[in-house]
Motif scaffolding. Structure first.
Motif, PDB file in Angstrom:
ATOM      1  N   TRP A  33      39.866  43.051  59.903  1.00 18.93           N
ATOM      2  CA  TRP A  33      38.605  42.361  59.634  1.00 18.93           C
ATOM      3  C   TRP A  33      37.815  42.141  60.918  1.00 18.93           C
ATOM      4  O   TRP A  33      38.386  41.837  61.963  1.00 18.93           O
ATOM      5  CB  TRP A  33      38.882  41.014  58.972  1.00 18.93           C
ATOM      6  CG  TRP A  33      39.575  41.169  57.646  1.00 18.93           C
ATOM      7  CD1 TRP A  33      40.909  41.075  57.406  1.00 18.93           C
ATOM      8  CD2 TRP A  33      38.962  41.472  56.397  1.00 18.93           C
ATOM      9  NE1 TRP A  33      41.169  41.287  56.077  1.00 18.93           N
ATOM     10  CE2 TRP A  33      39.988  41.526  55.429  1.00 18.93           C
ATOM     11  CE3 TRP A  33      37.647  41.692  55.993  1.00 18.93           C
ATOM     12  CZ2 TRP A  33      39.748  41.801  54.088  1.00 18.93           C
ATOM     13  CZ3 TRP A  33      37.404  41.962  54.647  1.00 18.93           C
ATOM     14  CH2 TRP A  33      38.445  42.019  53.721  1.00 18.93           C
ATOM     15  N   SER A  34      36.500  42.287  60.804  1.00 14.36           N
ATOM     16  CA  SER A  34      35.614  41.974  61.927  1.00 14.36           C
ATOM     17  C   SER A  34      34.405  41.222  61.383  1.00 14.36           C
ATOM     18  O   SER A  34      34.043  41.356  60.199  1.00 14.36           O
ATOM     19  CB  SER A  34      35.183  43.247  62.661  1.00 14.36           C
ATOM     20  OG  SER A  34      34.508  44.125  61.780  1.00 14.36           O
ATOM     21  N   ASP A  35      33.797  40.411  62.239  1.00 13.55           N
ATOM     22  CA  ASP A  35      32.640  39.623  61.821  1.00 13.55           C
ATOM     23  C   ASP A  35      31.478  40.532  61.441  1.00 13.55           C
ATOM     24  O   ASP A  35      31.259  41.579  62.063  1.00 13.55           O
ATOM     25  CB  ASP A  35      32.188  38.686  62.944  1.00 13.55           C
ATOM     26  CG  ASP A  35      33.173  37.559  63.184  1.00 13.55           C
ATOM     27  OD1 ASP A  35      33.988  37.262  62.283  1.00 13.55           O
ATOM     28  OD2 ASP A  35      33.119  36.966  64.275  1.00 13.55           O
ATOM     29  N   GLN A  41      25.328  45.791  57.113  1.00 13.83           N
ATOM     30  CA  GLN A  41      26.728  45.894  56.706  1.00 13.83           C
ATOM     31  C   GLN A  41      26.948  45.378  55.281  1.00 13.83           C
ATOM     32  O   GLN A  41      27.936  45.728  54.649  1.00 13.83           O
ATOM     33  CB  GLN A  41      27.618  45.113  57.678  1.00 13.83           C
ATOM     34  CG  GLN A  41      27.682  45.728  59.053  1.00 13.83           C
ATOM     35  CD  GLN A  41      28.453  44.839  60.007  1.00 13.83           C
ATOM     36  OE1 GLN A  41      27.955  43.795  60.422  1.00 13.83           O
ATOM     37  NE2 GLN A  41      29.674  45.254  60.333  1.00 13.83           N
ATOM     38  N   LEU A  42      26.039  44.561  54.779  1.00 13.80           N
ATOM     39  CA  LEU A  42      26.152  44.015  53.428  1.00 13.80           C
ATOM     40  C   LEU A  42      25.381  44.843  52.404  1.00 13.80           C
ATOM     41  O   LEU A  42      25.394  44.528  51.213  1.00 13.80           O
ATOM     42  CB  LEU A  42      25.637  42.574  53.399  1.00 13.80           C
ATOM     43  CG  LEU A  42      26.418  41.577  54.246  1.00 13.80           C
ATOM     44  CD1 LEU A  42      25.706  40.231  54.273  1.00 13.80           C
ATOM     45  CD2 LEU A  42      27.830  41.431  53.723  1.00 13.80           C
ATOM     46  N   ASN A  43      24.707  45.885  52.852  1.00  7.38           N
ATOM     47  CA  ASN A  43      23.899  46.705  51.966  1.00  7.38           C
ATOM     48  C   ASN A  43      24.767  47.299  50.857  1.00  7.38           C
ATOM     49  O   ASN A  43      25.842  47.832  51.114  1.00  7.38           O
ATOM     50  CB  ASN A  43      23.232  47.843  52.758  1.00  7.38           C
ATOM     51  CG  ASN A  43      22.180  48.547  51.927  1.00  7.38           C
ATOM     52  OD1 ASN A  43      21.229  47.925  51.472  1.00  7.38           O
ATOM     53  ND2 ASN A  43      22.372  49.843  51.721  1.00  7.38           N
ATOM     54  N   GLN A 160      37.650  47.342  57.928  1.00  7.76           N
ATOM     55  CA  GLN A 160      37.397  48.484  58.792  1.00  7.76           C
ATOM     56  C   GLN A 160      36.676  49.628  58.088  1.00  7.76           C
ATOM     57  O   GLN A 160      35.956  50.395  58.719  1.00  7.76           O
ATOM     58  CB  GLN A 160      38.702  48.986  59.425  1.00  7.76           C
ATOM     59  CG  GLN A 160      39.667  49.676  58.472  1.00  7.76           C
ATOM     60  CD  GLN A 160      40.492  48.730  57.604  1.00  7.76           C
ATOM     61  OE1 GLN A 160      40.365  47.514  57.691  1.00  7.76           O
ATOM     62  NE2 GLN A 160      41.358  49.294  56.781  1.00  7.76           N
ATOM     63  N   SER A 161      36.824  49.753  56.787  1.00 12.46           N
ATOM     64  CA  SER A 161      36.176  50.849  56.068  1.00 12.46           C
ATOM     65  C   SER A 161      34.851  50.430  55.423  1.00 12.46           C
ATOM     66  O   SER A 161      34.193  51.263  54.799  1.00 12.46           O
ATOM     67  CB  SER A 161      37.127  51.415  55.003  1.00 12.46           C
ATOM     68  OG  SER A 161      37.487  50.384  54.091  1.00 12.46           O
ATOM     69  N   GLY A 162      34.488  49.154  55.567  1.00  7.33           N
ATOM     70  CA  GLY A 162      33.225  48.679  55.000  1.00  7.33           C
ATOM     71  C   GLY A 162      33.243  48.550  53.491  1.00  7.33           C
ATOM     72  O   GLY A 162      32.195  48.541  52.848  1.00  7.33           O
ATOM     73  N   THR A 163      34.444  48.413  52.914  1.00  8.84           N
ATOM     74  CA  THR A 163      34.572  48.369  51.456  1.00  8.84           C
ATOM     75  C   THR A 163      34.927  46.992  50.904  1.00  8.84           C
ATOM     76  O   THR A 163      34.951  46.810  49.691  1.00  8.84           O
ATOM     77  CB  THR A 163      35.659  49.357  50.989  1.00  8.84           C
ATOM     78  OG1 THR A 163      36.897  49.016  51.636  1.00  8.84           O
ATOM     79  CG2 THR A 163      35.268  50.791  51.326  1.00  8.84           C
ATOM     80  N   ARG A 164      35.222  46.024  51.791  1.00  5.02           N
ATOM     81  CA  ARG A 164      35.593  44.689  51.335  1.00  5.02           C
ATOM     82  C   ARG A 164      34.970  43.655  52.256  1.00  5.02           C
ATOM     83  O   ARG A 164      34.931  43.825  53.466  1.00  5.02           O
ATOM     84  CB  ARG A 164      37.118  44.538  51.308  1.00  5.02           C
ATOM     85  CG  ARG A 164      37.754  45.439  50.247  1.00  5.02           C
ATOM     86  CD  ARG A 164      39.243  45.638  50.406  1.00  5.02           C
ATOM     87  NE  ARG A 164      40.025  44.439  50.530  1.00  5.02           N
ATOM     88  CZ  ARG A 164      40.536  43.736  49.519  1.00  5.02           C
ATOM     89  NH1 ARG A 164      40.350  44.117  48.292  1.00  5.02           N
ATOM     90  NH2 ARG A 164      41.263  42.672  49.749  1.00  5.02           N
ATOM     91  N   PHE A 181      35.280  40.294  48.102  1.00  2.52           N
ATOM     92  CA  PHE A 181      34.423  41.130  47.256  1.00  2.52           C
ATOM     93  C   PHE A 181      34.636  42.581  47.637  1.00  2.52           C
ATOM     94  O   PHE A 181      34.778  42.905  48.807  1.00  2.52           O
ATOM     95  CB  PHE A 181      32.951  40.771  47.457  1.00  2.52           C
ATOM     96  CG  PHE A 181      32.593  39.403  46.973  1.00  2.52           C
ATOM     97  CD1 PHE A 181      32.144  39.212  45.676  1.00  2.52           C
ATOM     98  CD2 PHE A 181      32.707  38.299  47.810  1.00  2.52           C
ATOM     99  CE1 PHE A 181      31.815  37.941  45.228  1.00  2.52           C
ATOM    100  CE2 PHE A 181      32.386  37.034  47.357  1.00  2.52           C
ATOM    101  CZ  PHE A 181      31.941  36.859  46.065  1.00  2.52           C
ATOM    102  N   LYS A 182      34.627  43.488  46.632  1.00  3.09           N
ATOM    103  CA  LYS A 182      34.801  44.923  46.863  1.00  3.09           C
ATOM    104  C   LYS A 182      33.470  45.638  46.649  1.00  3.09           C
ATOM    105  O   LYS A 182      32.742  45.338  45.707  1.00  3.09           O
ATOM    106  CB  LYS A 182      35.841  45.498  45.911  1.00  3.09           C
ATOM    107  CG  LYS A 182      37.233  44.999  46.175  1.00  3.09           C
ATOM    108  CD  LYS A 182      38.229  45.639  45.234  1.00  3.09           C
ATOM    109  CE  LYS A 182      39.643  45.127  45.502  1.00  3.09           C
ATOM    110  NZ  LYS A 182      40.607  45.731  44.602  1.00  3.09           N
ATOM    111  N   LYS A 183      33.207  46.621  47.508  1.00  2.06           N
ATOM    112  CA  LYS A 183      31.991  47.423  47.385  1.00  2.06           C
ATOM    113  C   LYS A 183      32.153  48.379  46.219  1.00  2.06           C
ATOM    114  O   LYS A 183      33.206  48.993  46.037  1.00  2.06           O
ATOM    115  CB  LYS A 183      31.713  48.177  48.681  1.00  2.06           C
ATOM    116  CG  LYS A 183      30.322  48.764  48.718  1.00  2.06           C
ATOM    117  CD  LYS A 183      29.951  49.189  50.106  1.00  2.06           C
ATOM    118  CE  LYS A 183      28.463  49.481  50.163  1.00  2.06           C
ATOM    119  NZ  LYS A 183      28.032  49.755  51.523  1.00  2.06           N
ATOM    120  N   GLN A 184      31.115  48.522  45.439  1.00  2.00           N
ATOM    121  CA  GLN A 184      31.142  49.397  44.259  1.00  2.00           C
ATOM    122  C   GLN A 184      30.515  50.739  44.568  1.00  2.00           C
ATOM    123  O   GLN A 184      29.635  50.875  45.330  1.00  2.00           O
ATOM    124  CB  GLN A 184      30.405  48.729  43.098  1.00  2.00           C
ATOM    125  CG  GLN A 184      30.980  47.387  42.719  1.00  2.00           C
ATOM    126  CD  GLN A 184      32.424  47.455  42.295  1.00  2.00           C
ATOM    127  OE1 GLN A 184      32.728  48.061  41.271  1.00  2.00           O
ATOM    128  NE2 GLN A 184      33.327  46.883  43.053  1.00  2.00           N
TER     129      GLN A 184
END
Length: 184
Positions: A33-35, A41-43, A160-164, A181-184
């Motif tokens: 996890w990173s800030d 990043q939330l797109n 790290q993968s931008g999916t959570r 939350f998971k990215k759809q």
């Protein structure tokens, strides 16, 4: 009677809102996890869900009346989706909350509990399952620059993968758990 119906309706709504702050999942092994340091990043579209059961005593706190509620329980299931368009600085949200009641007094109290939601066009009552499902569909709305700054300073993290996305415990209110939350 109107005062009791109003109080129960308010209590149910507070219960639903309170359950929204319960974990939407747990971290997967291996996530780093990173800030979050940019709204970009939330797109995208993010989804989380959880289920929580509690006694009416836990849900009502000091307002709980053993003679009235007995051993009643409520199981709340929540599905949450939010969409952020970073380039347009907009967001929209969707929530589906289902509260299912059970216990020795449910047959007596169901009529009182359900009356509080009869005039709510977003509520669907299931008399056989003693459940109430409420959907909330928030239209797309702008995100102000000061809100973006607050989001970025809140301690939200991304894997790290931008999916959570991980919301830290206590972010929504004191005592609230971590949310995933998971990215759809």
């Amino acid at each position: 009677m109107k005062k009791i119906v109003w109080f129960l309706g308010l209590s149910i709504c507070l219960l639903a809102l309170g359950t929204l702050i319960v974990s939407c999942g747990t971290s997967e092994e291996g996530d780093t996890w990173s800030d979050i340091n940019s709204i970009d990043q939330l797109n995208g579209k993010w989804k989380g869900a959880y289920t929580q059961s509690m006694t009416m005593k836990e849900a009502m706190g000091e307002e709980w009346d053993e003679a009235f509620y007995g051993d009643m329980k409520v199981t709340t299931s929540v599905e949450m989706t939010f969409v952020i368009n970073a380039s347009e600085k907009t967001q929209s949200t969707f929530m589906k909350i289902t509260m299912a009641y059970s216990g020795e007094n449910i047959n007596t109290l169901w009529a009182i509990l359900s009356i509080a939601f009869l005039d709510n066009p977003d509520a669907v009552l299931d008399n056989e399952k003693h459940s109430i499902t409420i959907t909330m569909d928030g239209p797309e709305q702008p995100i102000a620059d000061e809100d973006i700054e607050e989001i970025l300073a809140s301690g939200l993290q991304i894997n790290q993968s931008g999916t959570r996305i991980k919301m830290p415990a206590g972010l929504l209110e004191d005592g609230s758990p971590e949310l995933i939350f998971k990215k759809q």
